[in-house]
Design a protein around this motif. Structure first.
Motif: not given
Length: 925
Positions: A226-255
């Motif tokens: 979720d957007v809140m979890v990707t906020e690096k000031t709140l969770f600086p030790s978090l690494y995301q192994m999949v693309p951001h949700k917004i990129q997925e949403y844009n991909g679905i719209v393009q599909l």
């Protein structure tokens, strides 16, 4: 022997005085306390979870003893977990998987929790591959002597049970000794936790990050956040192994845009995450002119047993929307919601699969639990998804083929439950609930399982786990190399794994770049997100619940603008109801080229009528909102889908109409010339001399010029032609009409002069005739001169009067009608005078011929005016030429044909005696 200090806590029920913790000796290398305030926070958390009483009771029991040379403590966790899997190592990678669902777990804060978890769980066996991916990655790293040659990696795996409380419990377990639940207290150098991998669901990831972020331990999440979890000031030790949700949403719209689907149905979870999805996704659809036909919010069941209580209302609601005209259904939901949707579909259409195109998000990859053996998923045949990108590491499939319970069944509780559930057999002693099961042979093969339970090819989430483990190993390797060089140069102290602090790994993780065994480059961007894209996946479902995951495209968010999505359409398999034809999902039929959309009142903008484009406008694409107007030199074709260059139009000598009119003009010119020659040859005969011979020659000459001036109207208009065309015509015709008027007046004056004592004798003669001709002609010449001096005619183009043609014409202006009006005035006077003089005695009765000729002349030009004004282009010019030739021919034939007849065929009548006789006869009449 190191003695524990006693713990006592203050609660609202029993006033227990808090005492200090007795720390172990400062020089101890195996046991030690970290920050005291962190312990208080953890204990407070345990109190909230209802677990603290058990810790207190255990702490007040006999303190455990530990040998100074021992590396482990005695197990005393009063709330042990059911599923864990550990392998010791110098450095440990923790993983919190999400493989099981708890059927019943409820925390009540007015009583202590049960000492053990309820064993009634539901398993999603496909998620076991995530655990095997970590085991394979650790094995691969430990066997690779070029990475961490003197360090052995281990792992410790727990399950979150898709439950918030259990996620916190497992996170704290990872921070405790391996066999003792005392958060923030390390009693074993073998439990040197360096990183945590998990979870696959945003809520689980956030729960883990809440604990791990306090210790700055790197966490790798394998699912969308979720957007809140990707906020690096709140969770600086978090690494995301999949693309951001917004990129997925844009991909679905393009599909959706790629396939032209503008009318879709949405299934989403009835929760905050579902509402957030709609708030972000709906505007993206609107921007691309895609409408939502309906939205079904799947009830959020906290526990799986809630799914069994599905209401008939929800079933009927889904049954209704499945009959929608929308052929594309987008599902945004996690595993629990998909469980509910599974049941809905099986209750609604048990024996008839739904012929729709399902688009699923990366939350769910066609996986089911062990209770769904008899369920049919044929409705999802031909589904599409943007899956987490995956590739096949070398040796992974061979590793899965060799997985057997004999290797890990004793220490791996995941393996035992997995093997018994998926193969419907037992590995342990038979219980009363297992009497119907057979004993497992241990030689069962994972390849025999249907795809909904297990896949032999690596999934996107497992690939993320694999890459996360390798990223940690490469970062550790880079950090050890950097520290070794520094310490050998400066301090020269011994480098040991337990001297490593996990937060020191972050700078190396952020800058790490390496190639994995699948041949792909792994590195993170500035937001600590793995630089990767999505696989466009087509799911081919077979009747035996197995399926084929076909990669038909790629979504690269960092690709060139407009080319982020690439799809091989020919590889896609659609649902059988579409007969391998691209499914259409629109509110109504598409508007074909030549038509535009017209909005329906009260409907969404995707619902519209199709109306044809007006004249001069086109639409060259499907579903155009408005027609495009063609340029002035182009026009729309019959289908209104293409602009065609207009044809230049004018009356030319190359077309039949121009040839015919020119031929008539030349023919009458020759006839007039022949008449003139005949009259000149018989110049002294009575017929020629009668009624003013000079006026006869003027009239014939003007008629000859009238026929010739019609040729000025044929051909491409040029400036000189436009100046001469109407002025020449007006002056010549005025001379002809004034000659006729003069002839008529001469007859009248001659008749009146024959009366005794008449004063009209002085007007008899050539002077009167010439005066009439000159004066009338000069008036017309003056009008033309004024016309040419004020607003002369000029070549012009008319692009709008005729469709598909550019009319090249002379723009005469309003003065042309003054010239035409004066001609009409002369014609009216001539006709009137001739009409009243038609009965006067005349040797050849010329006044009657003039009357009849003027009647023809006036009839032609009276019909000319409305015809001229109602036609356009070259036909307007043709009407004028026809009027000129017709009126001139009428004058020529009506006046001169009787005279030519006498001159040519009856010369006996062409003498003075016959002329006098005819005149006398006319008088007596």
């Amino acid at each position: 022997m190191k003695q524990w200090g006693q713990l006592s806590f203050k609660s609202s029920r029993n006033q227990v005085n808090a005492k200090k913790f007795n720390a172990v000796e400062e020089n101890s290398e195996v046991c030690g306390w970290n920050e005291f305030f962190l312990l208080k926070m953890v204990l407070l958390l345990l109190l909230m979870l209802g677990l603290l009483p058990h810790v207190i009771n255990e702490t007040h029991s006999t303190p455990p003893s530990m040998d100074t040379h021992s590396t482990s403590c005695r197990r005393s966790d009063s709330f042990p977990v059911l599923h864990e899997f550990a392998q010791p190592g110098d450095l440990v990678i923790g993983e919190i998987a999400s493989m099981f669902f708890l059927l019943r777990i409820a925390t009540k804060f007015n009583q202590p929790p049960a000492p053990r978890l309820n064993k009634e769980v539901i398993m999603v066996p496909k998620d076991y591959q995530d655990i095997l991916a970590l085991v394979f990655a650790v094995k691969e790293i430990n066997q690779n002597h070029r990475i961490l040659p003197n360090v052995t990696l281990g792992f410790h795996i727990y399950d979150s049970y898709h439950n918030t409380e259990m996620t916190y419990k497992m996170s704290l377990d990872l921070l405790s000794s391996q066999i003792r639940f005392v958060p923030n207290y390390k009693c074993d150098i073998q439990n040197n936790l360096i990183t945590v991998i998990g979870g696959m669901i945003s809520g689980i990831s956030q729960n883990i990050a809440t604990i791990m972020n306090t210790y700055k331990i790197p966490q790798f999440t394998t699912g969308p956040l979720d957007v809140m979890v990707t906020e690096k000031t709140l969770f600086p030790s978090l690494y995301q192994m999949v693309p951001h949700k917004i990129q997925e949403y844009n991909g679905i719209v393009q599909l959706l845009k790629h396939f032209g689907w503008t009318w879709i149905g949405l299934f989403t979870l009835n929760s905050i995450s579902g509402e957030t999805f709609l708030q972000i996704f709906a505007p993206l659809l609107f921007q691309q002119h895609i409408c939502i036909a309906f939205i079904v919010k799947i009830p959020k069941w906290k526990y799986v047993d809630g799914i069994l209580q599905l209401s008939n209302t929800e079933v009927n609601k889904i049954s209704d929307v499945l009959e929608s005209k929308a052929n594309v259904f987008l599902v945004y939901a996690g595993s629990l919601a998909m469980e509910a949707l599974y049941r809905y579909l099986n209750m609604t259409f048990l024996h008839s699969p739904i012929g729709k195109v399902w688009i699923v998000t990366i939350h769910w990859g066609f996986k089911g639990n062990t209770q769904q053996r008899g369920w049919h998923i044929q409705s999802f045949h031909g589904a599409m998804s943007l899956s987490v990108h995956s590739n096949e590491p070398l040796g992974f499939k061979n590793f899965l083929q060799n997985v057997r319970p004999s290797s890990w069944a004793k220490e791996n509780q995941y393996m035992q439950d997995f093997w018994e559930k998926v193969f419907n057999c037992y590995l342990k002693n038979i219980t009363e609930h297992e009497e119907t099961k057979e004993a497992c042979t241990g030689d069962e093969n994972l390849e025999s399982l249907p795809g909904i339970f297990f896949e032999m090819s690596m999934t996107g989430h497992s690939y993320a786990v694999y890459n996360a483990a390798h990223a940690v190993a490469h970062a550790l390797h880079a950090m050890y190399e950097a520290r070794s060089k520094h310490r050998l140069r400066v301090v020269r102290e011994k480098l040991a794994p337990w001297n490593l602090r996990s937060w020191e790994l972050h700078p190396f993780l952020r800058s790490i770049t390496f190639n994995n065994s699948a041949g792909e480059t792994v590195h993170f961007d500035e937001n600590q997100e793995l630089i990767a894209g999505f696989d466009v996946t087509n799911w081919v479902i077979f009747p035996n619940q197995s399926f084929l995951r076909v990669k038909v495209g790629r979504m690269d968010p960092r690709g060139p603008p407009g080319n982020e999505l690439t799809i091989q359409d020919e590889r896609i398999v659609w649902h059988s109801t579409f007969n391998q034809i691209l499914p259409v999902s629109t509110c109504n039929d598409n508007c074909h080229p030549g038509y535009r959309k017209k909005k329906k009142e009260g409907e969404q903008f995707c619902c519209y009528d199709c109306v044809p484009c007006p004249e001069g406008e086109i639409s060259s694409k499907m579903d155009m909102d408005a027609c495009t107007e063609c340029s002035e030199d182009h026009y729309s074709n019959m289908g209104k889908n293409q602009c065609i260059p207009k044809v230049i139009s004018y009356l030319s000598y190359q077309e039949p109409l121009g040839i015919i009119l020119a031929s008539f003009s030349l023919a009458f010119t020759l006839i007039t010339a022949a008449v003139i020659k005949t009259f000149m040859k018989n110049h002294d005969t009575p017929v020629v001399k009668a009624n003013n011979r000079s006026l006869t020659y003027v009239l014939l000459s003007s008629l000859l010029l009238c026929f010739l001036c019609s040729l000025l109207f044929i051909g491409c208009p040029e400036r000189v032609i436009c100046l001469l065309r109407q002025t020449t015509f007006g002056i010549i015709f005025s001379v002809a009409l004034s000659s006729l008027l003069s002839k008529t007046i001469t007859v009248i004056v001659a008749f009146m002069a024959t009366k005794p004592g008449s004063r009209m004798r002085k007007w008899v003669g050539i002077r009167l005739a010439n005066s009439i001709v000159l004066s009338c002609s000069f008036i017309q010449a003056g009008i033309c001169a004024l016309w040419l001096s004020t607003s002369p005619p000029f070549p012009d183009t008319d692009m709008h009067s005729l469709n598909g043609k550019i009319i090249v014409e002379c723009n005469e202006g309003s003065m042309f009608y003054c010239v035409l009006g004066y001609m009409g005035f002369l014609a009216a006077i001539s006709f009137t005078v001739a009409y009243f003089a038609r009965k006067l005695p005349d040797g050849f009765n010329e006044t009657k011929f003039i009357t009849f000729s003027m009647l023809v002349f006036c009839s032609v030009w009276l019909s000319f005016v409305p015809t001229y004004l109602s036609t356009k282009g070259k036909y307007m010019v043709a009407v004028e030429i026809f009027s000129i030739i017709t009126s001139s021919a009428g004058l020529l034939l009506c006046i001169f044909s009787p005279k030519c007849y006498i001159i040519v065929f009856r010369p006996d009548l062409n003498n003075k005696e016959q002329l006098i006789l005819r005149k006398n006869l006319n008088i007596f009449k």
